[in-house]
Design a protein around this motif. Structure first.
Motif, PDB file in Angstrom:
ATOM      1  N   GLY A 192      36.338  49.144  45.486  1.00 50.43           N
ATOM      2  CA  GLY A 192      36.043  47.751  45.791  1.00 50.43           C
ATOM      3  C   GLY A 192      34.748  47.259  45.181  1.00 50.43           C
ATOM      4  O   GLY A 192      33.909  48.038  44.731  1.00 50.43           O
ATOM      5  N   GLN A 193      34.622  45.943  45.156  1.00 47.03           N
ATOM      6  CA  GLN A 193      33.402  45.261  44.730  1.00 47.03           C
ATOM      7  C   GLN A 193      32.955  44.370  45.886  1.00 47.03           C
ATOM      8  O   GLN A 193      33.728  43.542  46.369  1.00 47.03           O
ATOM      9  CB  GLN A 193      33.674  44.438  43.469  1.00 47.03           C
ATOM     10  N   SER A 194      31.731  44.556  46.339  1.00 47.09           N
ATOM     11  CA  SER A 194      31.261  43.869  47.541  1.00 47.09           C
ATOM     12  C   SER A 194      31.188  42.359  47.385  1.00 47.09           C
ATOM     13  O   SER A 194      31.216  41.629  48.374  1.00 47.09           O
ATOM     14  CB  SER A 194      29.884  44.409  47.951  1.00 47.09           C
ATOM     15  N   ALA A 195      31.074  41.892  46.167  1.00 48.75           N
ATOM     16  CA  ALA A 195      31.045  40.443  45.935  1.00 48.75           C
ATOM     17  C   ALA A 195      31.670  40.153  44.575  1.00 48.75           C
ATOM     18  O   ALA A 195      31.219  40.678  43.560  1.00 48.75           O
ATOM     19  CB  ALA A 195      29.616  39.910  45.990  1.00 48.75           C
ATOM     20  N   THR A 196      32.712  39.331  44.575  1.00 50.90           N
ATOM     21  CA  THR A 196      33.342  38.898  43.319  1.00 50.90           C
ATOM     22  C   THR A 196      33.397  37.370  43.292  1.00 50.90           C
ATOM     23  O   THR A 196      32.621  36.728  42.600  1.00 50.90           O
ATOM     24  CB  THR A 196      34.749  39.510  43.151  1.00 50.90           C
ATOM     25  N   GLY A 197      34.300  36.792  44.089  1.00 51.78           N
ATOM     26  CA  GLY A 197      34.329  35.336  44.166  1.00 51.78           C
ATOM     27  C   GLY A 197      32.996  34.769  44.604  1.00 51.78           C
ATOM     28  O   GLY A 197      32.561  33.710  44.127  1.00 51.78           O
ATOM     29  N   LYS A 198      32.329  35.488  45.490  1.00 55.48           N
ATOM     30  CA  LYS A 198      31.022  35.015  45.972  1.00 55.48           C
ATOM     31  C   LYS A 198      29.986  35.045  44.852  1.00 55.48           C
ATOM     32  O   LYS A 198      29.122  34.164  44.773  1.00 55.48           O
ATOM     33  CB  LYS A 198      30.554  35.855  47.159  1.00 55.48           C
ATOM     34  N   VAL A 199      30.074  36.042  43.974  1.00 55.95           N
ATOM     35  CA  VAL A 199      29.148  36.108  42.838  1.00 55.95           C
ATOM     36  C   VAL A 199      29.422  34.968  41.857  1.00 55.95           C
ATOM     37  O   VAL A 199      28.490  34.314  41.370  1.00 55.95           O
ATOM     38  CB  VAL A 199      29.262  37.471  42.124  1.00 55.95           C
ATOM     39  N   ILE A 200      30.700  34.726  41.569  1.00 55.01           N
ATOM     40  CA  ILE A 200      31.042  33.624  40.661  1.00 55.01           C
ATOM     41  C   ILE A 200      30.536  32.301  41.223  1.00 55.01           C
ATOM     42  O   ILE A 200      29.921  31.496  40.509  1.00 55.01           O
ATOM     43  CB  ILE A 200      32.563  33.576  40.420  1.00 55.01           C
ATOM     44  N   ASP A 201      30.786  32.077  42.513  1.00 52.80           N
ATOM     45  CA  ASP A 201      30.304  30.839  43.144  1.00 52.80           C
ATOM     46  C   ASP A 201      28.782  30.746  43.066  1.00 52.80           C
ATOM     47  O   ASP A 201      28.223  29.674  42.794  1.00 52.80           O
ATOM     48  CB  ASP A 201      30.744  30.786  44.606  1.00 52.80           C
ATOM     49  N   VAL A 242      26.065  40.829  31.856  1.00 56.64           N
ATOM     50  CA  VAL A 242      25.832  40.713  33.300  1.00 56.64           C
ATOM     51  C   VAL A 242      26.203  42.024  33.988  1.00 56.64           C
ATOM     52  O   VAL A 242      27.235  42.633  33.679  1.00 56.64           O
ATOM     53  CB  VAL A 242      26.677  39.563  33.899  1.00 56.64           C
ATOM     54  N   TRP A 243      25.341  42.467  34.885  1.00 56.71           N
ATOM     55  CA  TRP A 243      25.710  43.502  35.864  1.00 56.71           C
ATOM     56  C   TRP A 243      25.894  42.752  37.180  1.00 56.71           C
ATOM     57  O   TRP A 243      24.949  42.156  37.704  1.00 56.71           O
ATOM     58  CB  TRP A 243      24.621  44.578  35.981  1.00 56.71           C
ATOM     59  N   PRO A 244      27.108  42.722  37.757  1.00 55.59           N
ATOM     60  CA  PRO A 244      27.427  41.746  38.804  1.00 55.59           C
ATOM     61  C   PRO A 244      27.201  42.191  40.246  1.00 55.59           C
ATOM     62  O   PRO A 244      27.654  41.508  41.166  1.00 55.59           O
ATOM     63  CB  PRO A 244      28.922  41.513  38.566  1.00 55.59           C
ATOM     64  N   ASP A 245      26.507  43.298  40.474  1.00 53.80           N
ATOM     65  CA  ASP A 245      26.364  43.811  41.839  1.00 53.80           C
ATOM     66  C   ASP A 245      25.223  43.124  42.587  1.00 53.80           C
ATOM     67  O   ASP A 245      24.243  43.762  42.992  1.00 53.80           O
ATOM     68  CB  ASP A 245      26.174  45.329  41.819  1.00 53.80           C
ATOM     69  N   GLN A 249      33.794  38.483  32.946  1.00 54.61           N
ATOM     70  CA  GLN A 249      33.991  39.715  32.181  1.00 54.61           C
ATOM     71  C   GLN A 249      33.336  40.904  32.879  1.00 54.61           C
ATOM     72  O   GLN A 249      33.918  41.993  32.955  1.00 54.61           O
ATOM     73  CB  GLN A 249      33.428  39.551  30.766  1.00 54.61           C
ATOM     74  N   ALA A 250      32.142  40.703  33.413  1.00 56.58           N
ATOM     75  CA  ALA A 250      31.441  41.796  34.090  1.00 56.58           C
ATOM     76  C   ALA A 250      32.224  42.297  35.301  1.00 56.58           C
ATOM     77  O   ALA A 250      32.283  43.503  35.565  1.00 56.58           O
ATOM     78  CB  ALA A 250      30.047  41.336  34.515  1.00 56.58           C
ATOM     79  N   LEU A 251      32.838  41.385  36.034  1.00 57.43           N
ATOM     80  CA  LEU A 251      33.647  41.792  37.183  1.00 57.43           C
ATOM     81  C   LEU A 251      34.864  42.598  36.724  1.00 57.43           C
ATOM     82  O   LEU A 251      35.274  43.563  37.388  1.00 57.43           O
ATOM     83  CB  LEU A 251      34.075  40.566  37.983  1.00 57.43           C
ATOM     84  N   ALA A 252      35.432  42.227  35.584  1.00 60.34           N
ATOM     85  CA  ALA A 252      36.549  42.998  35.032  1.00 60.34           C
ATOM     86  C   ALA A 252      36.082  44.377  34.571  1.00 60.34           C
ATOM     87  O   ALA A 252      36.803  45.373  34.724  1.00 60.34           O
ATOM     88  CB  ALA A 252      37.194  42.238  33.878  1.00 60.34           C
ATOM     89  N   TYR A 253      34.873  44.452  34.019  1.00 63.10           N
ATOM     90  CA  TYR A 253      34.333  45.762  33.644  1.00 63.10           C
ATOM     91  C   TYR A 253      34.116  46.620  34.895  1.00 63.10           C
ATOM     92  O   TYR A 253      34.280  47.844  34.860  1.00 63.10           O
ATOM     93  CB  TYR A 253      33.021  45.612  32.873  1.00 63.10           C
TER      94      TYR A 253
END
Length: 550
Positions: A326-335, A387-390, A428-432
């Motif tokens: 899992g990723q703790s934030a995806t849609g929230k990071v984009i927003d 981007v590193w999205p964490d 892209q970073a979330l896909a990575y």
């Protein structure tokens, strides 16, 4: 009135709203409703909700979706919800989890990271149960949160607590009066074992021995598999509140992401030219992507994946093991990236005037930009922006809640084009990040050939196609975009007795919608950006080491 005989209601409580759907036995969503729920964020990393507010929202949406049918036609109800911690006193009334003392705020939301220090202490025990959570427990799981409550709200909360529920289990308790727990909730978030049950030594070693002394009555001593009928169905009072018939079957609950997997992974894929067509269901990875993302991988035998939660037996599909990345934030990071940018007001106005959502406008803008530069796709527009999205820590496969977001390649400009490019680089970073998780799963023994995707972000074509291109795997989108609600309805359908097994309900109610194949033209580009992606976290950890040195 809708002219069918049997219906099922799926109820999904997400981070920001409660939703319900009326679903028939073929998996068609006939009506849908949504109602917002409140979240308090009193300080960084603290997120709290109200169980009364959530139950009221559930009642509102269920009444709306069933208003066109006779209540006797509703055969079963299934609930799913976020993996949030609910505290009640001995009389079943809300009990505060807030430093300010309001009993209304009695839920520690899944994304609350107040218990990071407690999680670190638990991990130093190296207890045997931790191997089932990737080797390190997350502050998003129940034990660290419980320990925080005991250490920080002993008198106001801990000493008065009578029930400690995972939110999905609270909903079935509220509906039926039964305090049974779901195997899904307890295995995935509470360190319960399907074979060995609770580990006394674990709770004693981490300082929560008082939960052992009463035979775990506060956290669950009666456990049921997902979809099994709970108690005698809806109580009289719950039936009145929901607008349904007393005794209507209620299925044992699931965590929301697991309901999404249940609602799509069993679909018949014949005729869609997919590699998983003649492969077992274990070749399918369920990706449920919304505020956060969950990556669900099934296996016949237990597979231990460092940094990935599980394996959990029968936590989603009976008889199969589950690993949960899992990723703790995806849609929230984009927003966050979009809404905190200086150009957001301009973007918002232009999107509104064009009749498009913000993401639709950005996707169109990027396509135009690529066309102006004579590029075959927008993907390569951000070769120098990384981007590193964490922003909210790394859940998988590094299991490191201390990690933070990183951006490399910013310029002095801050216009709409800069925002669009940063949005693309973040997607892209979330896909990575998904590729990172996928490689960990495959490296440990999973054989995955197809992605099945649902959730809010699955409605964003750029997000979906980028995942296909980055992973090199086809992405299946379900016929019903609301797969989480279909999954919840499957629980009710099985509990009603209309299907002999969960699997048979899945086969009838999960359907393929569209398939996106990966484009290979930008493969080399994504490989290079992925190498930078991995280098960024290596650098971040090096920076932290330098700053911590004496």
């Amino acid at each position: 009135m809708i002219d069918a005989e049997r219906y099922y209601v799926g109820v999904d409580v997400g981070t920001g709203s409660a939703r319900a759907a009326l679903v028939d036995r073929t998996g068609r969503v006939l009506s849908r409703a949504e109602h917002p729920i409140q979240t308090w964020n009193p300080q960084p990393d603290f997120y709290q909700q109200s169980s009364d507010d959530i139950w009221a929202a559930c009642c509102t949406v269920v009444k709306k979706v069933t208003s066109t049918v006779e209540v006797t036609q509703v055969r079963g109800v299934g609930f799913d919800a976020t993996c949030s911690l609910v505290l009640l006193d001995t009389e079943g009334k809300p009990l505060t989890v807030s430093k300010s003392g309001e009993n209304e705020q009695n839920i520690v939301l899944w994304m609350d990271h107040r218990a990071t220090e407690q999680a670190e202490r638990i991990n130093t025990t190296h207890h045997a149960v931790l191997k089932y959570v990737g080797g390190a427990i997350s502050p998003e799981m129940a034990p660290p949160k419980l320990l925080w409550l005991k250490e920080n709200l002993g008198e106001a909360c801990w000493e008065k607590a009578g029930h400690m529920f995972e939110l999905p289990d609270y909903l079935t308790w509220r509906a039926t009066g039964s305090a049974s727990r779901s195997l899904c909730s307890l295995i995935c978030k509470w360190t319960y074992s399907a074979s060995d049950e609770w580990s006394d030594s674990f709770w004693q070693e981490i300082g929560l021995a008082d939960l052992v002394s009463d035979n775990y009555a506060k956290i669950g001593c009666a456990v049921q598999s997902p979809g099994e009928r709970v108690g005698k169905g809806l109580t009289k009072s719950a039936a009145v509140e929901l607008g349904l018939a007393e005794g209507t079957a209620v299925g044992t609950s699931l965590i929301d992401a697991h309901a999404g997997g249940l609602g799509m992974v069993g679909a018949d894929v014949k005729g869609h030219n997919l590699p998983c067509e003649n492969q077992p269901i274990t070749a399918r990875l369920s990706l449920i992507c919304g505020t956060s993302s969950c990556h669900m991988a099934l296996s016949k035998d237990a597979i231990f994946v460092p940094g990935v939660w599980g394996p959990y037996f029968s936590a989603m599909v009976p008889g199969l093991w589950l690993n949960e990345g899992g990723q703790s934030a995806t849609g929230k990071v984009i927003d966050h990236v979009i809404e905190t940018h200086a150009a957001f007001p301009e973007l918002k106005e232009k999107a509104k005037s064009s009749g498009k959502s913000v993401s639709e406008y950005l996707n169109t803008y990027l396509s135009g930009l690529a066309s102006d530069r004579h590029l075959s796709s927008p993907a390569t527009l951000v070769g120098s922006l990384h981007v590193w999205p964490d922003y909210h820590g790394n859940r998988s496969p590094l299991g490191d809640p201390s990690l933070t977001g990183m951006i490399c390649g910013l310029r002095l400009s801050a216009g709409l084009q800069d925002l669009a490019l940063l949005y693309l680089a973040t997607v892209q970073a979330l896909a990575y990040g998904t590729r990172h998780i996928l490689e960990a799963l495959q490296g440990a023994g999973h054989d995955i050939s197809t992605l099945f995707m649902c959730g809010g972000l699955s409605k964003n074509p750029l997000f979906v196609q980028t995942h296909a291109d980055v992973t090199g795997l086809p992405v299946v989108l379900p016929k019903e975009p609301e797969s989480v609600l279909v999954g919840a309805a499957i629980l009710g359908a099985y509990a009603s007795g209309d299907f002999l097994t969960i699997q048979s309900a899945m086969g009838c109610m999960a359907r393929v919608g569209s398939v996106l194949q990966p484009s290979l033209q930008d493969r080399r580009y994504h490989d290079k950006k992925y190498a930078v992606f991995l280098k960024m976290v290596e650098n971040q950890r090096e920076y932290a080491s330098i700053m911590c040195s004496t």
